[in-house]
Structures are given as structure tokens and as C-alpha cells.
Design a protein around this motif. Structure first.
Motif, mmCIF file in Angstrom:
data_model
loop_
_atom_site.group_PDB
_atom_site.id
_atom_site.type_symbol
_atom_site.label_atom_id
_atom_site.label_comp_id
_atom_site.label_asym_id
_atom_site.label_seq_id
_atom_site.Cartn_x
_atom_site.Cartn_y
_atom_site.Cartn_z
ATOM 1 N N GLY A 20 -77.117 -73.735 -110.179
ATOM 2 C CA GLY A 20 -77.679 -74.473 -111.348
ATOM 3 C C GLY A 20 -78.407 -73.835 -112.385
ATOM 4 O O GLY A 20 -77.414 -73.860 -113.265
ATOM 5 N N THR A 21 -80.003 -73.624 -112.746
ATOM 6 C CA THR A 21 -79.861 -73.000 -113.779
ATOM 7 C C THR A 21 -79.867 -71.180 -114.108
ATOM 8 O O THR A 21 -80.571 -70.717 -112.674
ATOM 9 C CB THR A 21 -81.736 -73.104 -114.101
ATOM 10 N N ASP A 22 -78.894 -70.619 -114.104
ATOM 11 C CA ASP A 22 -78.667 -69.283 -114.037
ATOM 12 C C ASP A 22 -79.885 -68.711 -114.508
ATOM 13 O O ASP A 22 -80.798 -68.861 -115.044
ATOM 14 C CB ASP A 22 -77.089 -68.942 -114.752
ATOM 15 N N GLY A 23 -79.737 -67.115 -114.820
ATOM 16 C CA GLY A 23 -80.781 -66.087 -114.883
ATOM 17 C C GLY A 23 -80.645 -66.487 -116.439
ATOM 18 O O GLY A 23 -81.770 -65.826 -117.215
ATOM 19 N N LEU A 24 -79.496 -66.472 -117.542
ATOM 20 C CA LEU A 24 -79.817 -66.781 -118.556
ATOM 21 C C LEU A 24 -79.428 -67.804 -119.562
ATOM 22 O O LEU A 24 -81.178 -67.346 -120.107
ATOM 23 C CB LEU A 24 -77.763 -66.787 -119.427
ATOM 24 N N ALA A 25 -80.183 -68.742 -118.736
ATOM 25 C CA ALA A 25 -81.062 -70.071 -119.441
ATOM 26 C C ALA A 25 -82.549 -70.096 -118.890
ATOM 27 O O ALA A 25 -83.453 -70.007 -119.463
ATOM 28 C CB ALA A 25 -80.630 -71.682 -118.865
ATOM 29 N N ALA A 26 -82.603 -69.468 -117.654
ATOM 30 C CA ALA A 26 -84.008 -69.250 -117.431
ATOM 31 C C ALA A 26 -84.575 -67.965 -118.318
ATOM 32 O O ALA A 26 -86.347 -67.579 -118.406
ATOM 33 C CB ALA A 26 -84.411 -68.706 -116.238
ATOM 34 N N THR A 27 -83.824 -66.769 -118.898
ATOM 35 C CA THR A 27 -84.633 -65.822 -119.553
ATOM 36 C C THR A 27 -84.664 -66.754 -120.660
ATOM 37 O O THR A 27 -85.730 -65.853 -121.319
ATOM 38 C CB THR A 27 -83.471 -64.643 -119.827
ATOM 39 N N ARG A 28 -83.720 -67.535 -121.599
ATOM 40 C CA ARG A 28 -84.064 -68.029 -122.429
ATOM 41 C C ARG A 28 -85.081 -68.523 -122.786
ATOM 42 O O ARG A 28 -85.768 -68.898 -123.846
ATOM 43 C CB ARG A 28 -82.904 -68.474 -122.970
ATOM 44 N N LEU A 29 -85.602 -69.262 -121.501
ATOM 45 C CA LEU A 29 -86.627 -70.191 -121.915
ATOM 46 C C LEU A 29 -87.439 -69.698 -121.491
ATOM 47 O O LEU A 29 -89.323 -69.843 -121.908
ATOM 48 C CB LEU A 29 -86.437 -71.252 -120.432
ATOM 49 N N ILE A 30 -88.023 -68.349 -120.950
ATOM 50 C CA ILE A 30 -88.957 -67.574 -120.401
ATOM 51 C C ILE A 30 -89.407 -66.662 -121.784
ATOM 52 O O ILE A 30 -90.633 -66.285 -122.039
ATOM 53 C CB ILE A 30 -89.022 -66.922 -119.779
ATOM 54 N N SER A 31 -88.267 -66.219 -122.385
ATOM 55 C CA SER A 31 -88.162 -65.263 -124.157
ATOM 56 C C SER A 31 -88.792 -66.473 -124.910
ATOM 57 O O SER A 31 -90.129 -65.720 -126.065
ATOM 58 C CB SER A 31 -87.054 -64.606 -124.487
ATOM 59 N N ALA A 32 -88.490 -67.822 -124.794
ATOM 60 C CA ALA A 32 -89.103 -68.821 -125.837
ATOM 61 C C ALA A 32 -90.608 -69.279 -125.558
ATOM 62 O O ALA A 32 -91.072 -69.670 -126.584
ATOM 63 C CB ALA A 32 -87.719 -69.839 -125.945
ATOM 64 N N ASP A 33 -91.406 -69.008 -124.215
ATOM 65 C CA ASP A 33 -92.351 -69.661 -124.038
ATOM 66 C C ASP A 33 -93.381 -68.416 -124.873
ATOM 67 O O ASP A 33 -93.720 -67.180 -124.687
ATOM 68 C CB ASP A 33 -92.871 -69.527 -122.968
#
Length: 227
Positions: free
Chosen positions: A60-73
Motif C-alpha cells: 500500500g502506502t510505502d515508507g517513502l510516501a509516508a515519510t513525505r507526508l509526515i515531513s510535509a505536515d
């Protein structure tokens, strides 16, 4: 102060092993477990951990995408992500740093290394293995041909806000030197170096030293060694 840790890995057995290890430390506690990137983001927003141990490859949503979303919040600007990878030398590591990760760690690392990585990330130094990470970034950028911005003037546009001393400090940061080591080279105090580093991060929109290293290579301020 207790370091709050979130574990994100699709392998339940590995998460359990990490939990036992982290919870065994008097200054750490696991505040949540996620099996994919969506859960990691949801738990990061709910639990506000200090450090997320994030597997790069998850369904599903991999670690790269999740990291990008966390960093953008903006609400999660104090959360540091340490990427976990089976293959330390591959393009995923650089992509992770570009996504906002504070560093990386191989899944085959010794327990003491993992615990040390959590403490280093929490302390804000973030670049877990300066020499190794710097070399890995240099190698990847050299192979991919992305050692510098291609458009004429792009490098100067990105670095224009930096003072001459901040550029000098950035070069040393990209070289894997600590604040104390940079202070020795420049014959200034470590506090002065820290101030320059913080100002460079603010001007370049970097979360930590890991992003400063990537910027130094992407802009061509520092060139990968080809030898």
C-alpha cells in the motif's frame, strides 16, 4: 526525558523484536506499531512520537510516501524518521532522505546501533552515519547524473540566501563533520557552528543535517568523488 518511538514495518515478528529492544531501555518507549504507511501517518498524528522507525518497503502506502507526508505536515515538524532498509546501498536511501527522512539504518544492524540511531535522531543530529551516508549520496548522484542542478543559475538561486560562512559550513556538513570538528577547522566555537547550521537549514527549508547534505550535492556545491 523518555524518547517516544513509533514502529512501522509490515513484518509483525520484526516489530515485536524492535518493541522488546526499545522498551528495554529506561529512556525509551514504543507508543505505537504500524503495518503500512497509512497506519504510520495516522499514528504519528495521534501519538506524536519523537522518532519513527520506518520500513521503506511496505504494501500500500510505502515508507517513502509516508515519510513525505509526515515531513510535509507542520504539526509533525518535530517528528524524526529513521528509514529501515535491507539494502543500504540503493536509490531508496537517497529517495528517503529527499522525502524528509533524518537518516537510514540497515535491518541487519546490531541492537546497540539501532538504539544509538534513535538517540542521535532524537537529539537532532539526524545524520546517523555521516561518512557512510555522505558516500552513499555521492555515489548515487554520480551514477544518476544528478550531481548538480542542470539549469544554468539554478545552483546560485538555491544558495543565494546563504552567507559565505554558511556555505563553508554546509560544505563541511556534507563532508560528514560534526559541529565540534567544523569548529576546529574554522577556529570558531561549536555554538557558532550550530548557529550557522540552523540558519542554513532555515534558509534552505531543510529539516535537519541529512537534507543539508542532499542539498549540497544536488546544487553542485559539493561534487561526488569519481575515483
Amino acid at each position: 526525558m523518555t524518547i517516544r518511538v513509533l514502529l512501522a514495518d509490515d513484518q509483525a515478528l520484526l516489530r515485536s523484536a524492535f518493541r522488546v529492544l526499545v522498551d528495554s531501555e529506561p529512556d525509551m518507549e514504543v507508543v505505537g506499531e504500524a503495518a503500512d504507511g497509512d497506519q504510520a501517518l495516522e499514528l504519528a498524528r495521534a501519538a506524536r512520537p519523537d522518532v519513527v522507525l520506518m520500513d521503506i518497503r511496505m504494501p500500500g502506502t510505502d515508507g517513502l510516501a509516508a515519510t513525505r507526508l509526515i515531513s510535509a505536515d507542520p504539526a509533525l515538524d518535530t517528528v524524526r524518521v529513521v528509514m529501515l532498509t535491507t539494502f543500504e546501498v540503493d536509490e531508496y536511501v537517497v529517495r528517503a532522505l529527499r522525502a524528509g527522512a533524518s537518516g537510514f539504518l540497515g535491518k541487519g544492524s546490531e541492537p546497540a546501533e539501532l538504539l544509538g540511531a534513535i538517540r542521535v535522531a532524537h537529539a537532532g543530529e539526524a545524520l546517523l552515519s555521516p561518512a557512510a551516508t555522505k558516500g552513499l549520496i555521492a555515489s548515487f548522484l554520480a551514477q544518476s547524473g544528478h550531481g548538480a542542478d542542470e539549469r544554468p543559475g539554478a545552483r546560485e538561486e538555491r544558495l543565494a540566501a546563504l552567507t559565505g560562512r554558511e556555505r563553508e559550513v554546509l560544505v563541511h556538513v556534507a563532508g560528514g563533520l560534526s559541529n565540534d570538528e567544523i569548529a576546529g577547522r574554522l577556529q570558531v566555537s561549536p555554538l557558532t557552528v550550530k548557529t550557522h547550521v540552523n540558519r542554513a537549514m532555515a534558509k534552505l527549508g531543510a529539516r535537519d543535517r541529512a537534507q543539508l547534505v542532499v542539498t549540497a550535492y544536488e546544487t553542485g556545491l559539493v561534487r561526488p568523488r569519481t575515483a
